[in-house]
Design a protein around this motif. Structure first.
Motif, PDB file in Angstrom:
ATOM      1  N   TYR A 146      52.685  79.117  86.770  1.00 38.26           N
ATOM      2  CA  TYR A 146      53.100  79.828  85.571  1.00 38.26           C
ATOM      3  C   TYR A 146      54.063  78.924  84.822  1.00 38.26           C
ATOM      4  N   ARG A 151      57.278  79.034  81.556  1.00 34.59           N
ATOM      5  CA  ARG A 151      58.041  79.717  80.528  1.00 34.59           C
ATOM      6  C   ARG A 151      58.472  78.665  79.525  1.00 34.59           C
ATOM      7  N   LYS A 201      60.392  82.070  75.852  1.00 32.32           N
ATOM      8  CA  LYS A 201      59.369  83.098  75.664  1.00 32.32           C
ATOM      9  C   LYS A 201      58.979  83.684  77.017  1.00 32.32           C
ATOM     10  N   GLU A 202      57.922  84.476  77.007  1.00 30.70           N
ATOM     11  CA  GLU A 202      57.515  85.117  78.249  1.00 30.70           C
ATOM     12  C   GLU A 202      56.952  84.097  79.226  1.00 30.70           C
ATOM     13  N   ILE A 203      56.974  84.459  80.485  1.00 34.01           N
ATOM     14  CA  ILE A 203      56.393  83.626  81.526  1.00 34.01           C
ATOM     15  C   ILE A 203      54.883  83.849  81.488  1.00 34.01           C
ATOM     16  N   VAL A 245      60.008  75.711  81.705  1.00 40.63           N
ATOM     17  CA  VAL A 245      60.136  75.800  83.152  1.00 40.63           C
ATOM     18  C   VAL A 245      58.781  76.146  83.741  1.00 40.63           C
ATOM     19  N   PHE A 269      56.761  77.314  86.943  1.00 38.11           N
ATOM     20  CA  PHE A 269      56.920  78.009  88.218  1.00 38.11           C
ATOM     21  C   PHE A 269      55.640  77.948  89.030  1.00 38.11           C
ATOM     22  N   GLN A 305      50.623  93.019  78.083  1.00 38.60           N
ATOM     23  CA  GLN A 305      51.869  92.260  78.178  1.00 38.60           C
ATOM     24  C   GLN A 305      53.019  93.222  78.358  1.00 38.60           C
ATOM     25  N   GLN A 359      65.817  86.246  87.332  1.00 34.70           N
ATOM     26  CA  GLN A 359      65.988  84.804  87.315  1.00 34.70           C
ATOM     27  C   GLN A 359      67.425  84.497  86.962  1.00 34.70           C
ATOM     28  N   LEU A 376      62.479  82.538  90.268  1.00 34.25           N
ATOM     29  CA  LEU A 376      62.253  83.963  90.121  1.00 34.25           C
ATOM     30  C   LEU A 376      62.394  84.657  91.476  1.00 34.25           C
ATOM     31  N   PHE A 402      62.833  90.344  84.351  1.00 29.57           N
ATOM     32  CA  PHE A 402      61.482  90.393  83.802  1.00 29.57           C
ATOM     33  C   PHE A 402      60.675  91.488  84.493  1.00 29.57           C
ATOM     34  N   VAL A 420      51.376  89.335  84.516  1.00 33.91           N
ATOM     35  CA  VAL A 420      51.620  89.202  83.084  1.00 33.91           C
ATOM     36  C   VAL A 420      53.060  89.620  82.831  1.00 33.91           C
ATOM     37  N   PHE A 421      53.871  88.704  82.389  1.00 30.21           N
ATOM     38  CA  PHE A 421      55.304  88.923  82.233  1.00 30.21           C
ATOM     39  C   PHE A 421      55.674  89.216  80.791  1.00 30.21           C
ATOM     40  N   GLY A 422      56.779  89.908  80.645  1.00 27.55           N
ATOM     41  CA  GLY A 422      57.391  90.073  79.338  1.00 27.55           C
ATOM     42  C   GLY A 422      58.374  88.952  79.080  1.00 27.55           C
ATOM     43  N   GLN A 423      59.072  89.038  77.943  1.00 24.95           N
ATOM     44  CA  GLN A 423      60.002  87.975  77.569  1.00 24.95           C
ATOM     45  C   GLN A 423      61.325  88.088  78.290  1.00 24.95           C
ATOM     46  N   GLY A 424      61.579  89.214  78.906  1.00 22.92           N
ATOM     47  CA  GLY A 424      62.782  89.347  79.704  1.00 22.92           C
ATOM     48  C   GLY A 424      63.967  89.938  78.968  1.00 22.92           C
TER      49      GLY A 424
END
Lengths: 114, 114
Positions: A35, A37, A41-43, A89, A91, B3, B37, B43, B88, B103-107
């Protein structure tokens, strides 16, 4: 039990150069994921290996990125040639055979392209 | 693709107060997870809640899931300075033979002030 490890922890390169990131999954974990980032922005998912086979590389941004997992152990992610927008970054995560909903993440590699 | 989107993007509170972060997503899920994180670190998996669960606790963490509203919240009680981190949410996307990618968000960037 050792966790997922990534090397290097930080890499600073010039635009146009090549960088290779390495990920060592938890021993016995067949599943390995990359993954990244970018710019806060989002991962985002890049790709998924099961042993040495790529299951899904739909997240790979373009053909400048090449991931390999020869022998089904560690994986490398090569960026060639690197562009400014590749900074971020990266991951790596792994999970046991047959388990994909719980993924164990490494510390990440921070890539800076100047 | 679906997302997770966290809200707020940044949250600053005093030590000892409770912190609540929200996450919304777009499509049906099997489970939803929260990760943390810390600056410069990897993470860390906090908690996983399955689609048939409504609430889950782990220490000072409380997660709720409302599948009708496609939303989840993470509550951290009695916050500590060490809770300062980005949080996240991640939803699963099933693709190949039941394999899942996250599927990650921006945090949400959480800052705990002493």
């Amino acid at each position: 039990e050792a966790g997922v490890t990534q090397f290097p922890s930080h890499s600073v390169i010039e635009k146009g150069q090549t960088v290779t990131l390495r990920c060592d999954p938890i021993s016995g974990h067949d599943n390995l994921y990359w993954y990244r980032r970018v710019m806060g922005k989002e991962i985002k998912f890049l790709l998924h290996f099961v042993k040495e086979s790529k299951q899904d590389e739909s997240g790979m941004p373009n053909n400048r990125f090449l991931a390999e997992r020869t022998g089904g152990t560690y994986s490398t992610l090569k960026v060639q040639p690197a562009e400014l927008e590749d900074s971020g970054v990266y991951f790596c995560a792994s999970s046991p055979p047959g388990v994909t909903d719980t993924q164990y993440f490494g510390p990440g590699t921070r890539l800076t392209v100047l | 693709s679906q997302q997770g989107e966290e809200d707020p993007q940044a949250l600053s509170i005093q030590e000892g107060e409770n912190a609540t972060m929200n996450c919304s997503y777009k499509t049906s899920i099997n489970n939803l997870q929260w990760y943390r994180q810390n600056s410069g670190r990897g993470l860390v998996h906090l908690i996983l809640i399955r689609s048939n669960e409504r609430e889950k606790h782990s220490g000072r963490l409380r997660v709720t899931l409302d599948t009708s509203k496609k939303s989840s919240s993470l509550l951290i009680t009695a916050s500590r300075a060490a809770d300062t981190a980005s949080y996240f949410c991640a939803t699963d996307e099933t693709y190949f033979q039941g394999a899942q990618k996250l599927v990650f968000g921006q945090g949400t960037r959480l800052t705990i002030n002493p």
